[in-house]
Design a protein around this motif. Structure first.
Motif, PDB file in Angstrom:
ATOM      1  N   ILE A 197     -20.485 -32.049  46.715  1.00  0.00           N
ATOM      2  CA  ILE A 197     -19.597 -30.756  46.841  1.00  0.00           C
ATOM      3  C   ILE A 197     -19.195 -30.364  45.376  1.00  0.00           C
ATOM      4  CG2 ILE A 197     -19.352 -30.991  49.107  1.00  0.00           C
ATOM      5  CD1 ILE A 197     -16.245 -32.028  48.575  1.00  0.00           C
TER       6      ILE A 197
ATOM      7  N   ALA B  35     -18.257 -26.513  45.071  1.00  0.00           N
ATOM      8  CA  ALA B  35     -17.023 -25.986  45.724  1.00  0.00           C
ATOM      9  C   ALA B  35     -16.187 -26.396  44.365  1.00  0.00           C
ATOM     10  CB  ALA B  35     -16.543 -26.611  46.836  1.00  0.00           C
TER      11      ALA B  35
ATOM     12  N   ASP C 198     -16.690 -23.942  41.379  1.00  0.00           N
ATOM     13  CA  ASP C 198     -16.107 -22.591  41.711  1.00  0.00           C
ATOM     14  C   ASP C 198     -14.901 -22.389  41.856  1.00  0.00           C
ATOM     15  OD1 ASP C 198     -19.006 -21.916  41.826  1.00  0.00           O
ATOM     16  OD2 ASP C 198     -19.145 -21.678  44.159  1.00  0.00           O
ATOM     17  N   ASP C 199     -13.943 -23.388  42.151  1.00  0.00           N
ATOM     18  CA  ASP C 199     -12.652 -23.257  42.540  1.00  0.00           C
ATOM     19  C   ASP C 199     -11.632 -23.842  41.430  1.00  0.00           C
ATOM     20  OD1 ASP C 199     -13.253 -21.878  44.898  1.00  0.00           O
ATOM     21  OD2 ASP C 199     -13.039 -23.785  46.225  1.00  0.00           O
TER      22      ASP C 199
ATOM     23  N   LEU D  93     -19.069 -26.784  52.095  1.00  0.00           N
ATOM     24  CA  LEU D  93     -18.488 -26.139  51.085  1.00  0.00           C
ATOM     25  C   LEU D  93     -17.394 -25.273  51.420  1.00  0.00           C
ATOM     26  CD1 LEU D  93     -21.764 -25.488  49.059  1.00  0.00           C
ATOM     27  CD2 LEU D  93     -20.214 -27.208  48.368  1.00  0.00           C
ATOM     28  N   ASP D  94     -17.612 -24.559  52.280  1.00  0.00           N
ATOM     29  CA  ASP D  94     -16.108 -23.424  52.882  1.00  0.00           C
ATOM     30  C   ASP D  94     -15.198 -24.379  53.165  1.00  0.00           C
ATOM     31  OD1 ASP D  94     -17.919 -21.412  52.345  1.00  0.00           O
ATOM     32  OD2 ASP D  94     -18.502 -21.015  54.366  1.00  0.00           O
TER      33      ASP D  94
ATOM     34  N   SER E 198     -13.271 -25.603  50.119  1.00  0.00           N
ATOM     35  CA  SER E 198     -12.471 -24.516  49.516  1.00  0.00           C
ATOM     36  C   SER E 198     -11.272 -24.089  50.213  1.00  0.00           C
ATOM     37  CB  SER E 198     -13.525 -23.258  49.446  1.00  0.00           C
ATOM     38  OG  SER E 198     -14.708 -23.696  48.479  1.00  0.00           O
TER      39      SER E 198
END
Length: 417
Positions: A103, A106, A109-110, A316-317, A320
């Motif tokens: 992952i 994620a 991205d974050d 992934l959601d 996050s």
């Protein structure tokens, strides 16, 4: 008009694309008590708000022993859940067996590496890649106390040394209360023991004994003293501890049957669920000689390797969501823990949480941050089980000497390697 139609069509296509990526993911966890269940439901609601479906797979049993047994059975049969609550060295063990996914997207991205404590982030990686997402930070070394019981017993403060503790216990017993609420389960016995040992021995000794499993530390005078103090605590408990769940022991403090409990800060969730306020209705204080120390446990959600793109997106959601600032606040307020994100303000948290974060910061600065063996953060599953067996047998055998127990610790962990 054509522009409006184009915008509408675009919106419909975007919604359809989002729906196409929606999926059902099964989540195995052991958040089943009042405060924990509330926290888990919050995560479920936020995931389903993104169009996914959370298939709940809750397995009761403190510290996750029962959940891990079920997970192993499912994995062996080739049908593991998409997500499972796993922590500490077990994450790497599952990853090394090829069960976990990646992952990193994620995390990148974050910007996880910008706000996660390095030591905790490392435990959620396999071969340098994120395979799990940390949810929170629990402090293990807490005493939860009922101030009314203490006052009625003539005890004016939560004891700060073990000598004070045993003196206070005599007064509490004479006043008709149980001095120390406890559940007679191996992980609870080990929780109390590690708290005693870290106070008597300090951080360096704790690491030698319960991270390195060093034979000299395990048979040292410090270990003998720790075992003797631990055994003496049995006399401050009631006779009905066998098999008692931790939250039942917490309720004894809440209801005024017992004065204190030694337990991690998930116990606070039970006080919160009962509508109680720290500093007024209950006290949270570090156990004797551990004020500047922090034995930690983190809950993590490990993502199992799945082929379905929708499930991959759901994982992934979920990751996050877990590390979003608003969820970190809401979840940890319900759970009793503190945010794993170091950049989240604790302004809206209670006094116990603020004290926990302060202790965490001090422990990091003073090298007094230690992983909890009792809660799966320090050693392998088999080594932890070996320690549990010795500690619990010693605690419940009035004839076993501390010296014998220390020797058995060495033999047990050696056999479990």
């Amino acid at each position: 008009m054509k522009t409006i139609h184009a915008l509408a069509a675009g919106a419909l296509l975007a919604a359809a694309a989002g729906q196409a990526n929606a999926a059902e993911i099964e989540v195995l966890h052991w958040w089943t008590s009042g405060g924990e269940a509330k926290a888990a439901n919050l995560l479920k609601e936020k995931l389903e708000a993104k169009g996914h479906t959370w298939k709940d797979f809750a397995v009761a049993g403190g510290a996750g022993d029962s959940a891990m047994t079920v997970l192993k059975s499912r994995a062996i049969s080739g049908n593991p859940p998409a997500v499972a609550q796993i922590k500490g060295p077990l994450i790497k063990e599952w990853g090394d067996m090829g069960f976990l996914g990646n992952i990193d997207k994620a995390a990148e991205d974050d910007g996880w590496n910008d706000f996660l404590p390095e030591e905790i982030a490392a435990a959620d990686k396999v071969d340098g890649h994120y395979a799990a997402v940390p949810v929170n930070i629990h402090r293990i070394n807490w005493i939860w106390a009922n101030p009314e019981v203490l006052e009625d017993s003539g005890v004016d403060h939560v004891p700060q040394t073990w000598d004070e503790f045993f003196d206070a216990a005599d007064k509490i017993r004479e006043a008709g209360y149980i001095p120390l609420a406890h559940g007679g389960q191996p992980w609870q016995d080990a929780t109390v023991f590690e708290v005693v040992m870290m106070g008597i021995g300090g951080g360096d000794f704790y690491r030698k004994a319960f991270v390195d499993l060093d034979p000299e530390a395990l048979t040292s005078d410090t270990m003998i003293e720790s075992l003797k103090t631990f055994k003496k605590l049995r006399g401050t408990m009631d006779e009905n501890i066998a098999g008692r769940d931790w939250n039942i022991a917490t309720s004894m403090v809440i209801n005024g049957k017992a004065a204190m409990q030694i337990m991690g800060d998930w116990a606070k969730g039970e006080f919160t669920a009962a509508g109680m306020t720290p500093g007024e209705d209950y006290e949270c204080v570090a156990p004797p000689m551990t004020e500047s120390m922090f034995s930690y446990n983190t809950d993590s959600l490990a993502m199992f390797d799945v082929d379905d793109e929708g499930q991959q997106q759901a994982q992934l959601d979920l990751a996050s969501i877990v590390l979003s600032k608003d969820f970190q606040v809401q979840f940890n307020q319900a759970k009793g823990s503190i945010p794993v994100r170091l950049d989240v303000s604790l302004d809206d948290f209670d006094a116990c949480a603020k004290a926990s974060r302060e202790a965490f910061d001090v422990a990091m600065d003073e090298d007094a941050l230690v992983p909890s063996l009792a809660h799966g953060m320090a050693v392998s599953d088999s080594q932890q089980g070996a320690v549990f067996d010795v500690i619990t047998n010693f605690f419940n055998d009035p004839d076993m000497k501390a010296e014998t127990a220390s020797e058995r610790l060495v033999s047990a962990v050696r056999a479990a390697e």
